[in-house]
Write an enzyme that holds these catalytic residues in place. Structure first.
Site, PDB file in Angstrom:
ATOM      1  N   GLU A  95      48.672  19.103  10.246  1.00 42.84           N
ATOM      2  CA  GLU A  95      48.274  20.150  11.188  1.00 42.84           C
ATOM      3  C   GLU A  95      48.098  21.487  10.467  1.00 42.84           C
ATOM      4  O   GLU A  95      49.021  21.935   9.790  1.00 42.84           O
ATOM      5  CB  GLU A  95      49.314  20.258  12.300  1.00 42.84           C
ATOM      6  CG  GLU A  95      49.400  18.952  13.105  1.00 42.84           C
ATOM      7  CD  GLU A  95      50.314  19.035  14.311  1.00 42.84           C
ATOM      8  OE1 GLU A  95      51.116  19.978  14.395  1.00 42.84           O
ATOM      9  OE2 GLU A  95      50.208  18.161  15.192  1.00 42.84           O
ATOM     10  N   ASP A 100      58.637   1.032  27.799  1.00 40.33           N
ATOM     11  CA  ASP A 100      59.619   1.841  27.102  1.00 40.33           C
ATOM     12  C   ASP A 100      60.552   0.898  26.338  1.00 40.33           C
ATOM     13  O   ASP A 100      60.856  -0.209  26.813  1.00 40.33           O
ATOM     14  CB  ASP A 100      60.426   2.691  28.094  1.00 40.33           C
ATOM     15  CG  ASP A 100      61.209   3.806  27.417  1.00 40.33           C
ATOM     16  OD1 ASP A 100      60.763   4.960  27.497  1.00 40.33           O
ATOM     17  OD2 ASP A 100      62.255   3.519  26.803  1.00 40.33           O
ATOM     18  N   ALA A 152      52.002  12.796  21.737  1.00 44.87           N
ATOM     19  CA  ALA A 152      53.251  12.433  21.067  1.00 44.87           C
ATOM     20  C   ALA A 152      53.256  13.000  19.652  1.00 44.87           C
ATOM     21  O   ALA A 152      53.502  14.183  19.444  1.00 44.87           O
ATOM     22  CB  ALA A 152      53.410  10.913  21.073  1.00 44.87           C
ATOM     23  N   ARG A 153      52.986  12.159  18.663  1.00 46.41           N
ATOM     24  CA  ARG A 153      52.904  12.554  17.268  1.00 46.41           C
ATOM     25  C   ARG A 153      51.653  11.937  16.661  1.00 46.41           C
ATOM     26  O   ARG A 153      51.184  10.878  17.095  1.00 46.41           O
ATOM     27  CB  ARG A 153      54.144  12.105  16.491  1.00 46.41           C
ATOM     28  CG  ARG A 153      55.398  12.893  16.822  1.00 46.41           C
ATOM     29  CD  ARG A 153      55.320  14.314  16.266  1.00 46.41           C
ATOM     30  NE  ARG A 153      56.561  15.069  16.445  1.00 46.41           N
ATOM     31  CZ  ARG A 153      56.812  15.881  17.453  1.00 46.41           C
ATOM     32  NH1 ARG A 153      55.897  16.036  18.409  1.00 46.41           N
ATOM     33  NH2 ARG A 153      57.944  16.546  17.518  1.00 46.41           N
ATOM     34  N   ALA A 206      53.403  21.777  24.755  1.00 46.58           N
ATOM     35  CA  ALA A 206      54.578  22.496  25.262  1.00 46.58           C
ATOM     36  C   ALA A 206      54.335  24.003  25.370  1.00 46.58           C
ATOM     37  O   ALA A 206      55.266  24.752  25.685  1.00 46.58           O
ATOM     38  CB  ALA A 206      55.776  22.241  24.345  1.00 46.58           C
ATOM     39  N   HIS A 233      48.039  20.975  19.247  1.00 51.46           N
ATOM     40  CA  HIS A 233      49.468  20.675  19.448  1.00 51.46           C
ATOM     41  C   HIS A 233      50.086  21.708  20.398  1.00 51.46           C
ATOM     42  O   HIS A 233      51.107  22.338  20.101  1.00 51.46           O
ATOM     43  CB  HIS A 233      50.232  20.658  18.131  1.00 51.46           C
ATOM     44  CG  HIS A 233      51.433  19.753  18.195  1.00 51.46           C
ATOM     45  ND1 HIS A 233      51.760  18.862  17.196  1.00 51.46           N
ATOM     46  CD2 HIS A 233      52.392  19.586  19.148  1.00 51.46           C
ATOM     47  CE1 HIS A 233      52.857  18.201  17.521  1.00 51.46           C
ATOM     48  NE2 HIS A 233      53.259  18.618  18.707  1.00 51.46           N
TER      49      HIS A 233
END
Length: 319
Positions: free
Chosen positions: A262, A172, A232-233, A284, A281
């Protein structure tokens, strides 16, 4: 009437959120037309009081026609698609919803690890096509998981992985060393993590600082046959390099949930590889997480409406 524009497909649809919006008498305008660069925001921004952001970018141009806007709120965590400087210049608070979807994303990461370890998509395809191809997989217990980004999601994933008997290492930019030590997580630099890990799971923000973080050099440092997860991205991984690593066997599998564009153009070679898993994606996308995020957005809108600054405001000190 309070008018809320949203570019998030999920905001205002789950749990108590639609009921609360109706009770408050707010007008919700959904701007999610993927054929338009701004989802359709420009047609309504002049009368909007709040903008609830999904994945469509918010730029200075987006805000140019805003006459009543009082806040920009991310329906989620990552704000790399929001020009915070432009919002600040316009006097607009920017808020997000940290930790609200951490469990959902972490659980999908575990699911994708199981999918790759036991060849679940391949087994499904074999049976439904009339075949009976049994492939010998591997167990997750005893393997090493490298978490790139030990934030809310990374910490939750670490606990789940340790519960499965995995060893967890992490890297991190600003590591919570006290937390890592307490949880038995060794903090490494990226190169050492890649060399140690059987699975590498990415949980960092997008943007130029992390563009192609995992490219050909990083993939060459991984164990041969290790697996990669990107929740992530899209820009965090170099798809050309991933496709080449899959073809050579350097990468044993990949699971991708986020893309630069996307939906992605599926003519790229990576999409035809048998050891690759793709999801839309949806990290979430659980009813619980979407409700939690929506409730946090509503809470912050109410705070802004009272003339106060939400605790989750990211640019409060600059306004």
């Amino acid at each position: 009437m309070t008018v809320i524009l949203t570019t998030s497909p999920g905001f205002g649809k789950h749990g108590r959120v639609p009921e609360l919006i109706a009770e408050k008498g707010w007008e919700l305008v959904r701007c999610t037309d993927t054929s338009l660069p701004d989802g359709g925001v420009s047609a309504h921004i002049a009368r909007a009081d709040y903008l609830v952001v999904g994945l469509i970018p918010v730029t200075a141009e987006t805000l140019a026609g805003a006459g009543r806007l009082r806040g920009v709120l991310k329906h989620g965590v990552g704000v790399d698609n929001i020009d915070i400087a432009a919002c600040t210049a316009a006097g607009l608070p920017v808020c997000n919803t940290p930790a609200a979807n951490a469990d959902a994303v972490a659980e999908l990461a575990v699911g994708l690890m199981f999918g790759m370890a036991r060849f679940i998509p391949q087994g499904h395809a074999s049976v439904t096509s009339g075949g009976w191809e049994r492939r010998v997989g591997s167990q997750l217990g005893g393997k090493t998981l490298g978490i790139v980004g030990l934030g809310n999601i990374g910490k939750r994933l670490a606990k789940l992985a340790q519960g499965l008997g995995m060893t967890v290492v992490a890297t991190d930019k600003y590591p919570d060393t006290a937390y890592a030590a307490a949880q038995g997580i060794e903090v490494l630099d990226l190169g050492a993590l890649l060399a140690r890990s059987d699975y590498v799971s990415l949980h960092v923000f997008g943007g130029k600082d992390n563009a192609a973080l995992v490219g050909s050099d990083a993939l060459a440092q991984m164990k041969r046959g290790a697996r990669l997860i990107n929740l992530a991205r899209g820009e965090v991984v170099d798809l050309d390099a991933v496709a080449a690593a899959l073809a050579s066997g350097q990468l044993g599998g990949v699971a991708i949930d986020a893309y630069v564009t996307e939906p992605p153009a599926t003519d790229h070679p990576v999409f035809s590889h048998s050891n690759a898993i793709f999801t839309p994606h949806s990290g979430a996308d659980t009813a619980e997480a979407v409700e939690n995020v929506g409730l946090m957005v509503i809470e912050d809108i109410e705070t802004l409406a009272q003339g106060k600054t939400p605790a989750r405001c990211l640019n409060a000190k600059d306004l």
